[in-house]
Write a protein that holds these residues in place. Structure first.
Motif, mmCIF file in Angstrom:
data_model
loop_
_atom_site.group_PDB
_atom_site.id
_atom_site.type_symbol
_atom_site.label_atom_id
_atom_site.label_comp_id
_atom_site.label_asym_id
_atom_site.label_seq_id
_atom_site.Cartn_x
_atom_site.Cartn_y
_atom_site.Cartn_z
ATOM 1 N N ALA A 6 0.840 -1.198 0.000
ATOM 2 C CA ALA A 6 0.000 0.000 0.000
ATOM 3 C C ALA A 6 0.871 1.242 0.000
ATOM 4 O O ALA A 6 1.896 1.287 0.671
ATOM 5 N N MET A 7 0.489 2.226 -0.780
ATOM 6 C CA MET A 7 1.143 3.531 -0.782
ATOM 7 C C MET A 7 0.029 4.564 -0.807
ATOM 8 O O MET A 7 -0.601 4.791 -1.832
ATOM 9 N N THR A 8 -0.263 5.166 0.352
ATOM 10 C CA THR A 8 -1.471 5.972 0.498
ATOM 11 C C THR A 8 -1.228 7.475 0.470
ATOM 12 O O THR A 8 -2.177 8.239 0.571
ATOM 13 N N LYS A 9 0.015 7.898 0.315
ATOM 14 C CA LYS A 9 0.291 9.340 0.250
ATOM 15 C C LYS A 9 0.179 9.852 -1.179
ATOM 16 O O LYS A 9 0.439 9.138 -2.142
ATOM 17 N N GLU A 10 -0.223 11.120 -1.290
ATOM 18 C CA GLU A 10 -0.231 11.786 -2.589
ATOM 19 C C GLU A 10 1.205 12.055 -3.022
ATOM 20 O O GLU A 10 2.105 12.210 -2.185
ATOM 21 N N THR A 11 1.424 12.128 -4.323
ATOM 22 C CA THR A 11 2.785 12.354 -4.818
ATOM 23 C C THR A 11 3.337 13.709 -4.379
ATOM 24 O O THR A 11 4.529 13.841 -4.111
ATOM 25 N N ASP A 12 2.486 14.725 -4.296
ATOM 26 C CA ASP A 12 2.963 16.035 -3.843
ATOM 27 C C ASP A 12 3.521 15.948 -2.430
ATOM 28 O O ASP A 12 4.521 16.601 -2.100
ATOM 29 N N GLU A 13 2.867 15.142 -1.578
ATOM 30 C CA GLU A 13 3.364 14.956 -0.219
ATOM 31 C C GLU A 13 4.749 14.311 -0.233
ATOM 32 O O GLU A 13 5.652 14.711 0.506
ATOM 33 N N LEU A 14 4.914 13.301 -1.079
ATOM 34 C CA LEU A 14 6.180 12.585 -1.145
ATOM 35 C C LEU A 14 7.287 13.465 -1.712
ATOM 36 O O LEU A 14 8.427 13.429 -1.239
ATOM 37 N N ILE A 15 6.965 14.244 -2.733
ATOM 38 C CA ILE A 15 7.957 15.139 -3.334
ATOM 39 C C ILE A 15 8.450 16.142 -2.305
ATOM 40 O O ILE A 15 9.654 16.404 -2.187
ATOM 41 N N THR A 16 7.528 16.684 -1.521
ATOM 42 C CA THR A 16 7.899 17.634 -0.469
ATOM 43 C C THR A 16 8.710 16.953 0.624
ATOM 44 O O THR A 16 9.727 17.486 1.101
ATOM 45 N N GLU A 17 8.257 15.775 1.032
ATOM 46 C CA GLU A 17 8.916 15.051 2.117
ATOM 47 C C GLU A 17 10.353 14.702 1.782
ATOM 48 O O GLU A 17 11.244 14.775 2.642
ATOM 49 N N PHE A 18 10.604 14.316 0.533
ATOM 50 C CA PHE A 18 11.941 13.870 0.152
ATOM 51 C C PHE A 18 12.725 14.931 -0.612
ATOM 52 O O PHE A 18 13.803 14.640 -1.140
ATOM 53 N N GLU A 21 12.343 16.372 -7.151
ATOM 54 C CA GLU A 21 11.590 16.826 -8.305
ATOM 55 C C GLU A 21 10.597 15.730 -8.683
ATOM 56 O O GLU A 21 10.828 14.554 -8.416
ATOM 57 N N GLY A 22 9.508 16.114 -9.307
ATOM 58 C CA GLY A 22 8.465 15.135 -9.615
ATOM 59 C C GLY A 22 8.375 14.788 -11.082
ATOM 60 O O GLY A 22 8.602 15.643 -11.945
ATOM 61 N N GLY A 23 8.030 13.540 -11.371
ATOM 62 C CA GLY A 23 7.825 13.090 -12.744
ATOM 63 C C GLY A 23 6.360 13.182 -13.136
ATOM 64 O O GLY A 23 5.561 13.860 -12.489
ATOM 65 N N ASP A 24 5.992 12.483 -14.193
ATOM 66 C CA ASP A 24 4.633 12.514 -14.730
ATOM 67 C C ASP A 24 3.780 11.461 -14.022
ATOM 68 O O ASP A 24 3.854 10.276 -14.340
ATOM 69 N N PHE A 25 2.938 11.884 -13.070
ATOM 70 C CA PHE A 25 2.128 10.961 -12.289
ATOM 71 C C PHE A 25 0.651 11.006 -12.683
ATOM 72 O O PHE A 25 -0.221 10.704 -11.877
#
Length: 249
Positions: A6-18, A21-25
């Motif tokens: 399970a991966m329940t976080k939004e990608t924006d949350e993960l990008i901020t947390e780590f 830069e973000g890819g195409d989600f």
């Protein structure tokens, strides 16, 4: 092994947390039931379009396909990679050198098999709800049947490393994913660090305290197509409820 998570976080949350830069989600949403070949978020460090190495969160197909493969679909499973002999296997030794990744997970599922063949699913996660970071490898696969201009010419693929299960999880399954502590994230991702079997072995050792601290409980049967937070609820919490499962993929 690790065949569902399970991966329940939004990608924006993960990008901020780590701080990545973000890819195409566009084709990925948080999920309580991720299975091999589906799209998962992976954290990696690499130079993209320049000499500077940057940390990125990218969507990847969960099942690593080596660059030399002629097809995206392989005849053997590659969603997990055994850590014990990683550097000696043709599929893994190339990505191991500098294409290492971390796969964020809320938790993962494992099935306990009994003598009569019954398999009971369990959810394994950090008791405080902390994010698990699973050690992985990635590979960019090129489809040579299309031109460079085709948006589907390249596919990012990834695998999750496994090791022998710690004593606390051995009654569920004899393997568990390699879950790295935070002090290991930078070293594992750094493409300047040469990936060797010694590095893998040290990572497995560093991951032991994380695995030893996990919480395990039984969950309801998990359909292949099904989603929703009830999938990671303990069985006792679901007794007497109806229509708890979403059929969204």
């Amino acid at each position: 092994m690790c065949g569902r998570f399970a991966m329940t976080k939004e990608t924006d949350e993960l990008i901020t947390e780590f701080v990545a830069e973000g890819g195409d989600f566009r084709n990925w949403r948080p999920s309580y039931n991720l299975a091999p070949t589906q799209t998962i978020p992976v954290l990696l460090e690499a130079a993209k379009g320049g000499a500077e190495v940057v940390r990125r969160l990218e969507p990847a197909r969960w099942s690593l396909v080596p660059t030399w493969s002629k097809t995206l679909k392989l005849k053997y499973p590659t969603f997990n990679a055994r850590s014990e002999d990683l550097a000696s296997k043709a599929t893994w030794k190339g990505p191991l050198k500098a294409h290492r990744a971390l796969v964020p997970a809320t938790g993962y599922f494992e099935w306990q098999t009994f003598a009569d063949g019954t398999k009971v699913p369990h959810f394994i996660h950090h008791p405080a709800g902390e994010q698990l970071m699973l050690a992985g490898l990635y590979s960019w696969w090129r489809d040579h049947t299309v031109t460079d201009e085709d948006p589907n010419a390249w596919t990012l693929t990834a695998t999750i490393l496994t090791s022998g299960a710690v004593d606390e999880l051995l009654h569920i399954h004899d393997r568990n994913p390699v879950m790295l502590p935070e002090e290991w994230w930078d070293q594992w991702l750094d493409p300047a660090v040469e990936g060797t079997q010694e590095l893998v072995d040290a990572a497995v050792t560093a991951a032991l305290p994380v695995a030893n601290a996990l919480e395990v409980y039984e969950v309801a049967p998990i359909p292949f197509r099904g989603n929703g937070p009830a999938l990671i609820e303990p069985v006792m919490a679901l007794e007497g409820t109806e229509d708890w499962l979403s059929t969204e993929t």
